[in-house]
Design a protein around this motif. Structure first.
Motif, short mmCIF file in Angstrom:
data_model
loop_
_atom_site.label_atom_id
_atom_site.label_comp_id
_atom_site.label_asym_id
_atom_site.label_seq_id
_atom_site.Cartn_x
_atom_site.Cartn_y
_atom_site.Cartn_z
N GLN A 222 -5.39 -7.26 -10.54
CA GLN A 222 -5.62 -7.77 -9.19
C GLN A 222 -4.64 -7.10 -8.24
O GLN A 222 -3.90 -7.73 -7.52
CB GLN A 222 -5.52 -9.30 -9.14
N GLU A 223 -4.64 -5.77 -8.24
CA GLU A 223 -3.69 -4.99 -7.48
C GLU A 223 -3.71 -5.38 -6.01
O GLU A 223 -4.76 -5.63 -5.43
CB GLU A 223 -4.01 -3.50 -7.62
N LEU A 224 -2.54 -5.40 -5.42
CA LEU A 224 -2.40 -5.83 -4.03
C LEU A 224 -2.42 -4.60 -3.14
O LEU A 224 -1.47 -3.83 -3.11
CB LEU A 224 -1.10 -6.61 -3.87
N GLU A 225 -3.52 -4.41 -2.41
CA GLU A 225 -3.71 -3.20 -1.62
C GLU A 225 -4.16 -3.54 -0.21
O GLU A 225 -5.34 -3.45 0.11
CB GLU A 225 -4.75 -2.30 -2.29
N PRO A 226 -3.26 -3.92 0.67
CA PRO A 226 -3.67 -4.15 2.06
C PRO A 226 -4.10 -2.85 2.72
O PRO A 226 -3.66 -1.76 2.35
CB PRO A 226 -2.41 -4.72 2.71
N ARG A 227 -4.99 -2.98 3.73
CA ARG A 227 -5.46 -1.84 4.53
C ARG A 227 -6.39 -0.90 3.77
O ARG A 227 -6.61 0.23 4.19
CB ARG A 227 -4.27 -1.03 5.07
N LEU A 228 -6.97 -1.34 2.68
CA LEU A 228 -7.84 -0.47 1.92
C LEU A 228 -9.04 0.01 2.75
O LEU A 228 -9.52 1.13 2.57
CB LEU A 228 -8.34 -1.19 0.67
N LEU A 229 -9.54 -0.83 3.67
CA LEU A 229 -10.73 -0.50 4.44
C LEU A 229 -10.44 0.16 5.79
O LEU A 229 -11.37 0.48 6.53
CB LEU A 229 -11.56 -1.77 4.69
N THR A 230 -9.19 0.36 6.11
CA THR A 230 -8.84 0.90 7.43
C THR A 230 -9.43 2.29 7.66
O THR A 230 -9.39 3.15 6.78
CB THR A 230 -7.31 0.96 7.57
N ASN A 231 -9.99 2.49 8.85
CA ASN A 231 -10.60 3.76 9.20
C ASN A 231 -9.53 4.79 9.61
O ASN A 231 -8.55 4.43 10.28
CB ASN A 231 -11.59 3.56 10.35
N VAL A 232 -9.73 6.03 9.21
CA VAL A 232 -8.87 7.14 9.63
C VAL A 232 -9.77 8.34 9.91
O VAL A 232 -10.90 8.41 9.44
CB VAL A 232 -7.82 7.50 8.55
N PRO A 233 -9.29 9.31 10.70
CA PRO A 233 -10.13 10.46 11.07
C PRO A 233 -10.56 11.28 9.85
O PRO A 233 -9.80 11.46 8.89
CB PRO A 233 -9.21 11.29 11.97
N VAL A 234 -11.78 11.78 9.91
CA VAL A 234 -12.32 12.63 8.84
C VAL A 234 -11.45 13.87 8.69
O VAL A 234 -11.02 14.48 9.67
CB VAL A 234 -13.77 13.02 9.17
N GLY A 235 -11.16 14.24 7.45
CA GLY A 235 -10.38 15.43 7.17
C GLY A 235 -8.89 15.20 7.06
O GLY A 235 -8.14 16.12 6.73
N MET A 236 -8.42 13.97 7.35
CA MET A 236 -6.99 13.70 7.23
C MET A 236 -6.62 13.58 5.76
O MET A 236 -7.36 13.05 4.94
CB MET A 236 -6.63 12.42 7.99
N ASN A 237 -5.43 14.10 5.41
CA ASN A 237 -4.92 14.08 4.04
C ASN A 237 -3.62 13.30 3.98
O ASN A 237 -2.82 13.32 4.93
CB ASN A 237 -4.67 15.50 3.54
N PHE A 238 -3.38 12.65 2.85
CA PHE A 238 -2.16 11.90 2.63
C PHE A 238 -1.61 12.23 1.24
O PHE A 238 -2.35 12.22 0.26
CB PHE A 238 -2.40 10.39 2.72
N ALA A 239 -0.31 12.52 1.17
CA ALA A 239 0.38 12.70 -0.10
C ALA A 239 1.46 11.64 -0.20
O ALA A 239 2.16 11.35 0.79
CB ALA A 239 0.99 14.09 -0.20
N LEU A 240 1.60 11.03 -1.37
CA LEU A 240 2.54 9.93 -1.53
C LEU A 240 3.30 10.09 -2.84
O LEU A 240 2.72 10.46 -3.87
CB LEU A 240 1.80 8.60 -1.52
N VAL A 241 4.58 9.80 -2.79
CA VAL A 241 5.40 9.68 -3.99
C VAL A 241 6.12 8.34 -3.91
O VAL A 241 6.52 7.90 -2.83
CB VAL A 241 6.42 10.83 -4.13
N GLY A 242 6.26 7.68 -5.06
CA GLY A 242 6.88 6.37 -5.04
C GLY A 242 7.61 6.05 -6.32
O GLY A 242 7.45 6.72 -7.35
N TYR A 243 8.43 5.01 -6.24
CA TYR A 243 9.20 4.52 -7.39
C TYR A 243 9.23 3.01 -7.36
O TYR A 243 9.31 2.40 -6.27
CB TYR A 243 10.64 5.06 -7.37
#
Length: 311
Positions: free
Chosen positions: A31-52
């Protein structure tokens, strides 16, 4: 609102779209907690993430594993990539998640003490999300005038059995079976507040090479979650998260085990923009089981960089 302002807003909004990235090893985090999963963003935008993240408690175990009094100390590192898509005029996203973990476990197996330390990759995940109502696919130039109202969307995530696995060991980072999670949800913006609710299910293939050469099957695991999000000025926001999972009873070599999962998860997420394309995220999460399932506390942080999607 200018296109640059809109893009900066989208960057901050998506920062915690994948709040569970920091806890992505092992499918007990169902039951992972993922707020903003449905938020709209511009087509073609990329996101890279690193976490600990650091987690302690009953975590990262298949519910079929007959270990009692489990205590784990887990360090999880995650890399992820997200891209915004145009799916037949509807806004969509595809994301890839790769976890790496190092942990120590102690517990009891049939009354005897057992322990293991292991470091390696967990099972990778790929997900496709699409907004069905309220979030059309928009280029950056058109995104400046977009305002969220009610959004309805769905996603399908596949977890592949490529993580580290040793059938001679009870405790593993990988699961040695495929899993698919389908989710449908809705998001409603009301002034600075956003309210979200999701429901879905995990389904699993069998693991025919479980501990000692056994075969494990598992019934679907139903999940639900809700988020209350408040947007502060300058792109900062705070989310309060709640999840619940039930089901997932396992069978080993045809013998039904008393392993039905019933567990709550609670979380708090804070997004802090560092610059137009850089965002820091802080996450605290806790799980409390009613019957079986994860029971742990965790703290994590992540850094996100975005590019593309510009006019």
């Amino acid at each position: 609102m200018t296109p640059r302002t809109a893009l900066s807003r989208a960057t901050v909004i998506l920062t915690v779209t994948h709040a569970a990235l920091l806890f992505a090893s092992g499918f007990l985090e169902a039951q992972e907690l993922e707020p903003r999963l449905l938020t709209n963003v511009p087509v073609g935008m990329n996101f890279a993430l690193v976490g600990y993240a650091y987690s302690r408690g009953n975590i990262l175990l298949d519910p079929a594993v007959p270990v009692e009094d489990l205590d784990s100390k887990l360090h999880t590192f995650v890399g992820a990539y997200v891209r915004a898509l145009d799916i037949g005029g509807l806004a969509g996203k595809v994301d890839v998640i790769l976890p790496f973990a190092s942990g120590d476990w102690t517990g009891k197996l049939e009354g005897q003490d057992t322990a293991r330390s292991v470091t390696g990759f967990g099972d990778p995940r790929v997900r496709l999300s699409v907004t069905l109502v309220g979030a059309p696919a928009l280029e950056a130039a058109d995104f400046a005038t977009y305002q969220q109202g009610t959004i309805v969307g769905a996603s399908v995530q596949v977890m592949a059995p490529f993580g580290q696995y040793d059938s001679s060991k009870l405790l593993n980072l990988g699961s040695n079976r495929w899993a698919v999670r389908s989710v449908i949800g809705a998001s409603q913006a009301v002034g600075p507040w956003t309210l979200e609710a999701y429901g879905g299910a995990w389904v699993f293939t069998e693991n025919s090479d479980f501990f000692g050469g056994s075969t494990v099957t598992q019934k679907p695991l139903l999940v639900g979650k809700a988020h209350v999000i408040y947007d502060f000025s300058r792109g900062r926001w705070l989310a309060f998260d709640l999840g619940y999972g039930i089901g997932g009873r396992t069978t080993i070599d045809g013998n039904v085990r008393d392993t039905r999962i019933s567990t709550f998860r609670f979380g708090v997420t804070l997004a802090l923009p560092l610059a137009a394309s850089h965002t820091l995220r802080l996450v605290a999460a806790s799980a409390a089981r009613i019957e079986r399932g994860p029971d742990f506390d965790a703290l994590g942080t992540s850094y996100q960089y975005r590019w593309g999607g510009t006019p």
